[in-house]
Structure formats: structure tokens, C-alpha cells
Scaffold this motif. Sequence first.
Motif, PDB file in Angstrom:
ATOM      1  N   MET A 117       0.828  -1.210   0.000  1.00  7.29           N
ATOM      2  CA  MET A 117       0.000   0.000   0.000  1.00  7.29           C
ATOM      3  C   MET A 117       0.862   1.259   0.000  1.00  7.29           C
ATOM      4  O   MET A 117       0.556   2.236  -0.688  1.00  7.29           O
ATOM      5  N   ALA A 118       1.943   1.230   0.740  1.00  4.53           N
ATOM      6  CA  ALA A 118       2.827   2.399   0.794  1.00  4.53           C
ATOM      7  C   ALA A 118       3.471   2.648  -0.559  1.00  4.53           C
ATOM      8  O   ALA A 118       3.560   3.789  -1.024  1.00  4.53           O
ATOM      9  N   SER A 119       3.895   1.581  -1.238  1.00  2.00           N
ATOM     10  CA  SER A 119       4.531   1.767  -2.545  1.00  2.00           C
ATOM     11  C   SER A 119       3.514   2.246  -3.575  1.00  2.00           C
ATOM     12  O   SER A 119       3.829   3.084  -4.427  1.00  2.00           O
ATOM     13  N   SER A 120       2.265   1.736  -3.519  1.00  2.00           N
ATOM     14  CA  SER A 120       1.256   2.192  -4.482  1.00  2.00           C
ATOM     15  C   SER A 120       0.880   3.648  -4.210  1.00  2.00           C
ATOM     16  O   SER A 120       0.644   4.418  -5.146  1.00  2.00           O
ATOM     17  N   ARG A 121       0.837   4.066  -2.944  1.00  2.00           N
ATOM     18  CA  ARG A 121       0.542   5.459  -2.606  1.00  2.00           C
ATOM     19  C   ARG A 121       1.656   6.374  -3.123  1.00  2.00           C
ATOM     20  O   ARG A 121       1.376   7.430  -3.679  1.00  2.00           O
ATOM     21  N   GLN A 122       2.890   5.954  -2.984  1.00  2.00           N
ATOM     22  CA  GLN A 122       4.010   6.759  -3.477  1.00  2.00           C
ATOM     23  C   GLN A 122       3.954   6.880  -4.998  1.00  2.00           C
ATOM     24  O   GLN A 122       4.212   7.938  -5.556  1.00  2.00           O
ATOM     25  N   ALA A 123       3.602   5.779  -5.667  1.00  4.64           N
ATOM     26  CA  ALA A 123       3.514   5.814  -7.124  1.00  4.64           C
ATOM     27  C   ALA A 123       2.399   6.752  -7.556  1.00  4.64           C
ATOM     28  O   ALA A 123       2.550   7.519  -8.519  1.00  4.64           O
ATOM     29  N   ALA A 124       1.251   6.719  -6.865  1.00  6.33           N
ATOM     30  CA  ALA A 124       0.130   7.598  -7.213  1.00  6.33           C
ATOM     31  C   ALA A 124       0.503   9.060  -6.982  1.00  6.33           C
ATOM     32  O   ALA A 124       0.165   9.933  -7.787  1.00  6.33           O
ATOM     33  N   GLU A 125       1.195   9.351  -5.908  1.00  2.00           N
ATOM     34  CA  GLU A 125       1.617  10.727  -5.639  1.00  2.00           C
ATOM     35  C   GLU A 125       2.589  11.210  -6.701  1.00  2.00           C
ATOM     36  O   GLU A 125       2.512  12.351  -7.157  1.00  2.00           O
ATOM     37  N   ALA A 126       3.509  10.357  -7.119  1.00  2.00           N
ATOM     38  CA  ALA A 126       4.474  10.730  -8.146  1.00  2.00           C
ATOM     39  C   ALA A 126       3.765  10.973  -9.475  1.00  2.00           C
ATOM     40  O   ALA A 126       4.086  11.913 -10.209  1.00  2.00           O
ATOM     41  N   GLU A 127       2.773  10.133  -9.792  1.00  2.00           N
ATOM     42  CA  GLU A 127       2.024  10.291 -11.035  1.00  2.00           C
ATOM     43  C   GLU A 127       1.208  11.579 -11.009  1.00  2.00           C
ATOM     44  O   GLU A 127       1.136  12.307 -11.995  1.00  2.00           O
ATOM     45  N   ALA A 128       0.597  11.885  -9.876  1.00  2.00           N
ATOM     46  CA  ALA A 128      -0.186  13.105  -9.756  1.00  2.00           C
ATOM     47  C   ALA A 128       0.710  14.332  -9.864  1.00  2.00           C
ATOM     48  O   ALA A 128       0.320  15.355 -10.430  1.00  2.00           O
ATOM     49  N   GLU A 129       1.886  14.250  -9.368  1.00  2.00           N
ATOM     50  CA  GLU A 129       2.831  15.371  -9.414  1.00  2.00           C
ATOM     51  C   GLU A 129       3.255  15.653 -10.851  1.00  2.00           C
ATOM     52  O   GLU A 129       3.360  16.799 -11.257  1.00  2.00           O
TER      53      GLU A 129
END
Length: 176
Positions: A117-129
Motif C-alpha cells: 500500500m505504501a509503494s502504491s501510494r508513493q507511485a500515485a503521488e508521483a504520477e499526480a505530481e
Amino acid sequence: MFDLGWTELLLIGIVALIVVGPKDLPGMFRAVGKFIGKAKGMAREFSSAMNDAAEGSGVDDIKETLRKAANPMKSAMDEVKKTTDSVTRDLKDSAKPVLSEERQSQADKIRDKAAEMASSRQAAEAEAETAKPEAAKPKPKAKPAPKTKPKPKAAPKAKPAPKAKASQKQNAGDKA
């Protein structure tokens, strides 16, 4: 060893310059430097040999015994500290919970899911950025121009007062 100040060294240098001569003075200083270096090396070697001999003969044990005899309170406190450190270390080791195999597998699954979950959240934040348009990013505010003090206005020039000839004539006529 020798207590030589700057004045004594200057006097020795002047005498050496007169006796040896300016031509041979650098060679003499080089030879004196080598001699002093060899003497320091021998002193260092002698000192380390004496320290090794003292360690081998048990002087450190005698020194520790004398230190304990000189300050019994400190040595007693050191022993208490050593004992409490070993006891707390033993308590920490025995306090570790032992999980059954079933509980251990459940704990591993929870850890894996949390990491996923932490890695998917980081990926989503990076994509949104990266998806943000340039216009949406806040622009730095422009600095306002420095305020200058307004120049003081010059006072208006006073108009000359009208001549009082007429009033003087009236005053003169009143007096007569």
C-alpha cells in the motif's frame, strides 16, 4: 628540556652565520635537522617499548587496583552499573514475544500488505505530481517596487501686500 626563546635562537643563528659562513649554513642546518629527527625517532621507539613492557608485566592491573583503592565509592558504583546493564540486557532478551507459526504468518501478511500500500501510494503521488499542468503550479509573487519618499512640496510664494498709500491718505486726512 632546553628553555630557548626567540632572542637566544637569534643569537645562535648569528654566531653560526659568522662561524660557519653563509655558504655552508644550509648544509649545517640540514645535518642538524636530520640529527634531531633521529633523536626524536629513538625517543619514540624507546617510549613505545617501555609501554609494551609495562602492559606485559601487568602494571595496568596494579594501576586499576590502586585506582579502586583510592576511590572505593566510584568503583562500587561502576560495579553496580555493570550489573544493572547485564540485568536489563537479559530482561530485554527475555521480553521478546514468541509468536506461534499461525500468528507469525499473519503478521508477515500484514507487513507485506502495508508495504504494498505504501509503494502504491508513493507511485500515485508521483504520477499526480507529473500530471499537474504548468499553469496550476503557483508562480512566485513579484516583488513590489521599493517605495520612495515623496519630495516635499515647496511652500507657495507669498504675494506682496498691497501698498497702503490710500489708507495712509485717509489716516492723514483724519488727523488734520
